[in-house]
Design a protein around this motif. Structure first.
Motif, PDB file in Angstrom:
ATOM      1  N   ASP A 126       0.986  -1.304  -0.615  1.00  0.00           N
ATOM      2  CA  ASP A 126      -0.278  -0.272   0.127  1.00  0.00           C
ATOM      3  C   ASP A 126       0.693   0.961  -0.233  1.00  0.00           C
ATOM      4  O   ASP A 126       0.355   2.225  -0.210  1.00  0.00           O
ATOM      5  CB  ASP A 126      -0.728  -0.020   1.302  1.00  0.00           C
ATOM      6  CG  ASP A 126      -1.911   0.792   1.135  1.00  0.00           C
ATOM      7  OD1 ASP A 126      -2.152   1.482   0.061  1.00  0.00           O
ATOM      8  OD2 ASP A 126      -3.275   0.637   2.483  1.00  0.00           O
ATOM      9  N   ARG A 185      -3.249  10.290  -1.525  1.00  0.00           N
ATOM     10  CA  ARG A 185      -3.530   8.886  -1.759  1.00  0.00           C
ATOM     11  C   ARG A 185      -4.135   7.945  -0.989  1.00  0.00           C
ATOM     12  O   ARG A 185      -5.255   7.899  -1.160  1.00  0.00           O
ATOM     13  CB  ARG A 185      -2.585   8.551  -2.962  1.00  0.00           C
ATOM     14  CG  ARG A 185      -3.280   6.702  -3.332  1.00  0.00           C
ATOM     15  CD  ARG A 185      -2.380   6.292  -4.038  1.00  0.00           C
ATOM     16  NE  ARG A 185      -1.243   5.453  -3.230  1.00  0.00           N
ATOM     17  CZ  ARG A 185      -1.456   4.131  -2.661  1.00  0.00           C
ATOM     18  NH1 ARG A 185      -2.407   3.657  -2.385  1.00  0.00           N
ATOM     19  NH2 ARG A 185      -0.142   3.586  -2.498  1.00  0.00           N
ATOM     20  N   SER A 188      -7.037   9.721   0.601  1.00  0.00           N
ATOM     21  CA  SER A 188      -9.002   9.656   0.234  1.00  0.00           C
ATOM     22  C   SER A 188      -9.287   8.244   0.190  1.00  0.00           C
ATOM     23  O   SER A 188     -10.201   7.651   0.539  1.00  0.00           O
ATOM     24  CB  SER A 188      -8.258  10.586  -1.499  1.00  0.00           C
ATOM     25  OG  SER A 188      -7.925   8.967  -2.429  1.00  0.00           O
ATOM     26  N   GLU A 189      -7.823   7.358   0.004  1.00  0.00           N
ATOM     27  CA  GLU A 189      -8.555   5.886   0.002  1.00  0.00           C
ATOM     28  C   GLU A 189      -9.011   5.503   1.479  1.00  0.00           C
ATOM     29  O   GLU A 189      -9.401   4.686   1.273  1.00  0.00           O
ATOM     30  CB  GLU A 189      -7.541   4.719  -0.688  1.00  0.00           C
ATOM     31  CG  GLU A 189      -7.154   5.362  -2.092  1.00  0.00           C
ATOM     32  CD  GLU A 189      -5.482   4.109  -2.385  1.00  0.00           C
ATOM     33  OE1 GLU A 189      -5.610   4.230  -3.565  1.00  0.00           O
ATOM     34  OE2 GLU A 189      -5.153   3.282  -1.724  1.00  0.00           O
ATOM     35  N   HIS A 190      -8.559   5.989   2.323  1.00  0.00           N
ATOM     36  CA  HIS A 190      -8.544   5.407   3.824  1.00  0.00           C
ATOM     37  C   HIS A 190      -9.555   6.565   5.004  1.00  0.00           C
ATOM     38  O   HIS A 190      -9.684   6.131   5.724  1.00  0.00           O
ATOM     39  CB  HIS A 190      -7.288   5.224   4.969  1.00  0.00           C
ATOM     40  CG  HIS A 190      -6.223   4.273   4.202  1.00  0.00           C
ATOM     41  ND1 HIS A 190      -6.622   2.682   4.911  1.00  0.00           N
ATOM     42  CD2 HIS A 190      -4.967   4.239   3.078  1.00  0.00           C
ATOM     43  CE1 HIS A 190      -5.947   1.659   4.081  1.00  0.00           C
ATOM     44  NE2 HIS A 190      -5.030   2.644   2.522  1.00  0.00           N
ATOM     45  N   ARG A 191      -9.754   7.461   3.985  1.00  0.00           N
ATOM     46  CA  ARG A 191     -11.020   8.260   3.971  1.00  0.00           C
ATOM     47  C   ARG A 191     -10.278   8.785   5.954  1.00  0.00           C
ATOM     48  O   ARG A 191     -10.742   8.796   6.547  1.00  0.00           O
ATOM     49  CB  ARG A 191     -11.821   8.029   4.232  1.00  0.00           C
ATOM     50  CG  ARG A 191     -13.018   7.082   3.343  1.00  0.00           C
ATOM     51  CD  ARG A 191     -14.185   6.981   3.512  1.00  0.00           C
ATOM     52  NE  ARG A 191     -14.699   8.080   3.291  1.00  0.00           N
ATOM     53  CZ  ARG A 191     -15.459   8.940   2.667  1.00  0.00           C
ATOM     54  NH1 ARG A 191     -14.424   8.885   1.605  1.00  0.00           N
ATOM     55  NH2 ARG A 191     -15.250   9.730   2.767  1.00  0.00           N
TER      56      ARG A 191
END
Ligand SMILES: Nc1ncnc2c1ncn2[C@@H]1O[C@H](COP(=O)(O)OP(=O)(O)OP(=O)(O)O)[C@@H](O)[C@H]1O
Ligand SMILES: [Mg+2]
Length: 262
Positions: A126, A185, A188-191
């Motif tokens: 990740d 990134r 946004s992906e993991h809020r």
């Protein structure tokens, strides 16, 4: 879910190094920049949010509950994570990267033993590292890779709030840009709701539309980053802005550069 600091004051040796600071981190994805010169109290505010420093006055609330009663609570300790400057030895030098992450997974009983190795590989992937990096000690990684590993470890507990205390200050500008891309990134992906601490407005500009300026422990300015840059009201803000050459209005030298031929 909200992490909220209200009127934080921290006194050391008779001096208020943090003086009446309030801030709110709402549910992510969100980015708030905390800027100020060295010694202005930024890291002390961060330590209060993490429950590592007890404020002399004021409160930190997590989901509405005062954290002074929550410090040992697992949900709070998982929800708020920190990534610090690489030179501060975020990773134990005697522990392989994979072991350090596995330790966190175990402490929080996040995955069954059989699934640990897979989860470590997933976390490293990740952040752009491979399983091969898991076998290395921190000194066997570059500064940028170490910072990626520290981010992976922070994400292992699936936090909601991430305090980034000068996360790229020890890195050269190219690596810094890559880490900031990565953080954008992941946010946004993991809020994630992020509090980015820096004295460098060029770094804050990459992640945070909203900023708070600290000066001698006090909030001297707060607002939209663009407004703060273009209409700084406090000399401390002007000094921070002027420290970043490309953020100052175009200089005569720049303005007189020849146009590129068509
Ligand atoms: N545990 C402590 N005991 C006494 N004074 C402290 C302690 N921690 C911090 N200070 C002092 O509080 C002030 C604020 O420190 P802090 O680390 O919060 O600043 P900072 O804004 O993070 O600075 P930098 O940009 O250099 O990291 C400094 O004058 C520092 O010397
Ligand atoms: Mg600091």
């Amino acid at each position: 879910m909200v992490l909220e600091a209200r009127e934080l004051t921290v006194v050391y040796g008779g001096t208020a190094v943090v003086d009446g600071v309030s801030l709110t981190l709402p549910e992510g994805p969100f980015g708030l920049g905390l800027i100020g010169e060295s010694g202005s109290g930024k890291s002390t505010v961060a330590r209060c949010l993490l429950g590592l420093v007890t404020p002399t006055h004021g409160t930190v609330r997590f989901r509405g509950a005062d954290i002074s009663g929550l410090r040992r609570s697992r949900p709070y300790r998982r929800a708020v994570q920190i990534v610090v400057q690489d030179t501060e030895g975020a990773l134990d030098p005697r522990m392989r990267v994979g072991t350090a992450i596995t330790e966190v997974l175990r402490a929080h009983r996040l995955v069954p033993r059989a699934a640990e190795a897979g989860r470590v590989t997933e976390l490293l992937a990740d952040v752009g590292l491979t399983a091969e990096h898991a076998a290395r000690f921190p000194h066997q990684l570059s500064g940028g890779q170490r910072q990626r590993a520290a981010i992976a470890r922070a994400l292992a507990v699936r936090p909601r709030f991430l305090v980034l205390d000068e996360p790229t200050s020890a890195l050269d500008t190219t690596v810094q840009a890559r880490i900031l891309d990565l953080l954008r990134r992941l946010r946004s992906e993991h809020r994630l709701s992020c509090l980015l601490i820096s004295h460098d407005l060029a770094v804050v500009e990459q992640l945070c539309p909203h900023v708070i300026v600290l000066h001698r422990g006090r909030v001297v300015e707060e607002g939209d980053l663009g407004d703060v840059l273009h209409h700084p009201r406090h000399p401390a803000t002007r000094a921070l802005r002027d420290a970043v050459p490309r953020l100052t209005p175009a200089t005569p030298h720049r303005a007189s550069l020849p146009q590129r031929p068509p």
